[in-house]
Write an enzyme that holds these catalytic residues in place. Structure first.
Site, PDB file in Angstrom:
ATOM      1  N   GLN A  88       0.845  -1.195   0.000  1.00 43.21           N
ATOM      2  CA  GLN A  88       0.000   0.000   0.000  1.00 43.21           C
ATOM      3  C   GLN A  88       0.881   1.247   0.000  1.00 43.21           C
ATOM      4  O   GLN A  88       0.374   2.364  -0.079  1.00 43.21           O
ATOM      5  CB  GLN A  88      -0.902   0.008   1.239  1.00 43.21           C
ATOM      6  N   HIS A 106      -1.667   1.502  -4.143  1.00 41.15           N
ATOM      7  CA  HIS A 106      -2.102   2.898  -3.990  1.00 41.15           C
ATOM      8  C   HIS A 106      -1.247   3.887  -4.773  1.00 41.15           C
ATOM      9  O   HIS A 106      -1.240   5.075  -4.459  1.00 41.15           O
ATOM     10  CB  HIS A 106      -2.111   3.272  -2.496  1.00 41.15           C
TER      11      HIS A 106
HETATM   12  N1  APR Z   1       7.183  -2.078  12.127  1.00 40.69           N
HETATM   13  C1  APR Z   1       6.022  -2.702  11.783  1.00 40.69           C
HETATM   14  N2  APR Z   1       4.822  -2.115  11.914  1.00 40.69           N
HETATM   15  C2  APR Z   1       4.776  -0.877  12.410  1.00 40.69           C
HETATM   16  C3  APR Z   1       5.940  -0.168  12.803  1.00 40.69           C
HETATM   17  C4  APR Z   1       7.196  -0.839  12.642  1.00 40.69           C
HETATM   18  N3  APR Z   1       8.366  -0.265  12.974  1.00 40.69           N
HETATM   19  N4  APR Z   1       5.558   1.053  13.271  1.00 40.69           N
HETATM   20  C5  APR Z   1       4.216   1.104  13.165  1.00 40.69           C
HETATM   21  N5  APR Z   1       3.730  -0.048  12.660  1.00 40.69           N
HETATM   22  C6  APR Z   1       2.351  -0.452  12.375  1.00 40.69           C
HETATM   23  C7  APR Z   1       1.284   0.266  13.161  1.00 40.69           C
HETATM   24  O1  APR Z   1       1.075  -0.394  14.420  1.00 40.69           O
HETATM   25  C8  APR Z   1       0.072   0.131  12.233  1.00 40.69           C
HETATM   26  O2  APR Z   1      -0.637  -1.065  12.484  1.00 40.69           O
HETATM   27  O3  APR Z   1       2.113  -0.143  11.023  1.00 40.69           O
HETATM   28  C9  APR Z   1       0.720   0.076  10.856  1.00 40.69           C
HETATM   29  C10 APR Z   1       0.554   1.329  10.050  1.00 40.69           C
HETATM   30  O4  APR Z   1      -0.807   1.504   9.752  1.00 40.69           O
HETATM   31  P1  APR Z   1      -1.294   2.750   8.897  1.00 40.69           P
HETATM   32  O5  APR Z   1      -0.614   3.973   9.398  1.00 40.69           O
HETATM   33  O6  APR Z   1      -2.769   2.716   8.894  1.00 40.69           O
HETATM   34  O7  APR Z   1      -0.695   2.473   7.440  1.00 40.69           O
HETATM   35  P2  APR Z   1      -1.311   1.613   6.253  1.00 40.69           P
HETATM   36  O8  APR Z   1      -2.056   0.438   6.761  1.00 40.69           O
HETATM   37  O9  APR Z   1      -0.198   1.370   5.293  1.00 40.69           O
HETATM   38  O10 APR Z   1      -2.309   2.662   5.618  1.00 40.69           O
HETATM   39  C11 APR Z   1      -3.067   2.268   4.541  1.00 40.69           C
HETATM   40  O11 APR Z   1      -3.998   4.457   4.299  1.00 40.69           O
HETATM   41  O12 APR Z   1      -3.766   6.760   4.228  1.00 40.69           O
HETATM   42  C12 APR Z   1      -3.867   5.611   3.510  1.00 40.69           C
HETATM   43  O13 APR Z   1      -3.324   5.303   1.264  1.00 40.69           O
HETATM   44  C13 APR Z   1      -2.750   5.390   2.540  1.00 40.69           C
HETATM   45  O14 APR Z   1      -1.716   3.340   1.854  1.00 40.69           O
HETATM   46  C14 APR Z   1      -2.187   4.056   2.958  1.00 40.69           C
HETATM   47  C15 APR Z   1      -3.371   3.401   3.615  1.00 40.69           C
END
Ligand code: APR
Length: 231
Positions: A88, A106
């Protein structure tokens, strides 16, 4: 013997240790911006300068960071498995780490596209301005799937997930649809691995949770999967 297939579903968390912020760890703000202002077609209609600046800043930041051990460790699996990354993320850190098969659900920060002809996609690694045009003279926009827009590669991603023997989920909160629904297409006997320091996923069969940061958790899984082949 033919190689088994692995699909990796990655999200912002895999790039966190490279220095890129995740989305939902910041109260719905993305680098200080309301997501609705910078990542929706309505935001683009309302204030193109703001949206262009936002993605220009992200692009500049991306060019300053490096892939981490999680991105790099996944590449080692390719010797033993057919590995498909479905990310993503709009960064290019899987590419720079050396993964061979990457699908960007995305979009990509280092690409822009024509606002009239979406199939005209151009590599872009500098700032994008309102004065940048496609070959047909139409304005260029970031090659990003904004909230409310179609996800053109969804069917391909669904097909890949449905064939996988192993599925590694790393660094995604699995809150954004339709990406979050991909896991529902896994084979009933597919082995699922989740790496997240704050895992939030409903229990299901064949699921193993690694409550760790991506670099540590992915290295563990990669070692386990390589040992399984060598036994
Ligand atoms: N290692 C692994 N996971 C981690 C770390 C780390 N060092 N730090 C944070 N996380 C986890 C968080 O706990 C959370 O569950 O990564 C996840 C990030 O989630 P989001 O911020 O929601 O990111 P994502 O799922 O990629 O978002 C999806 O949302 O805004 C849109 O289009 C955008 O592609 C993106 C989509």
């Amino acid at each position: 013997m033919s190689k088994q297939s692995i699909v990796v579903l990655s999200g912002a968390g895999i790039s966190a240790e490279s220095g890129l912020k995740t989305f939902r760890d910041a109260n719905g703000l993305w680098e200080g911006h309301d997501v609705m202002e910078v990542a929706t077609p309505q935001g683009w209609e309302t204030n193109q300068e703001l949206v262009l600046k936002f993605y220009n800043d992200r692009r500049r930041q991306l060019l300053e960071v490096l892939p981490n051990l999680a991105h790099k460790s996944l590449v080692q699996l390719e010797k033993y498995y057919n590995v498909q990354i479905i990310t993503q993320n709009v960064d290019d850190l899987h590419e720079r780490a050396g993964s061979s098969h990457i699908l960007h659900l995305h979009g990509e920060l280092l690409k822009v596209r024509c606002t009239k002809n979406p199939s005209e996609i151009i590599h872009w690694n500098t700032d994008l301005t309102k004065e940048d045009y496609s070959s047909s003279g139409a304005q260029l926009r970031p090659h990003i799937v904004w909230f409310g827009e179609d996800v053109p590669l969804l069917d391909e991603a669904t097909h890949l997930v449905s064939k996988a023997a192993h599925i590694i989920i790393v660094g995604t909160s699995m809150q954004v649809y339709p990406a979050a629904s991909l896991i529902d297409f896994a084979k009933p006997n597919a082995k699922i691995y989740l790496v997240d320091p704050q895992p939030a996923i409903s229990p299901r069969s064949n699921l193993k949770v690694y409550k760790e940061k991506a670099t540590k958790g992915i290295q563990k899984i990669v070692n386990e999967l390589i040992n399984a082949v060598n036994q």
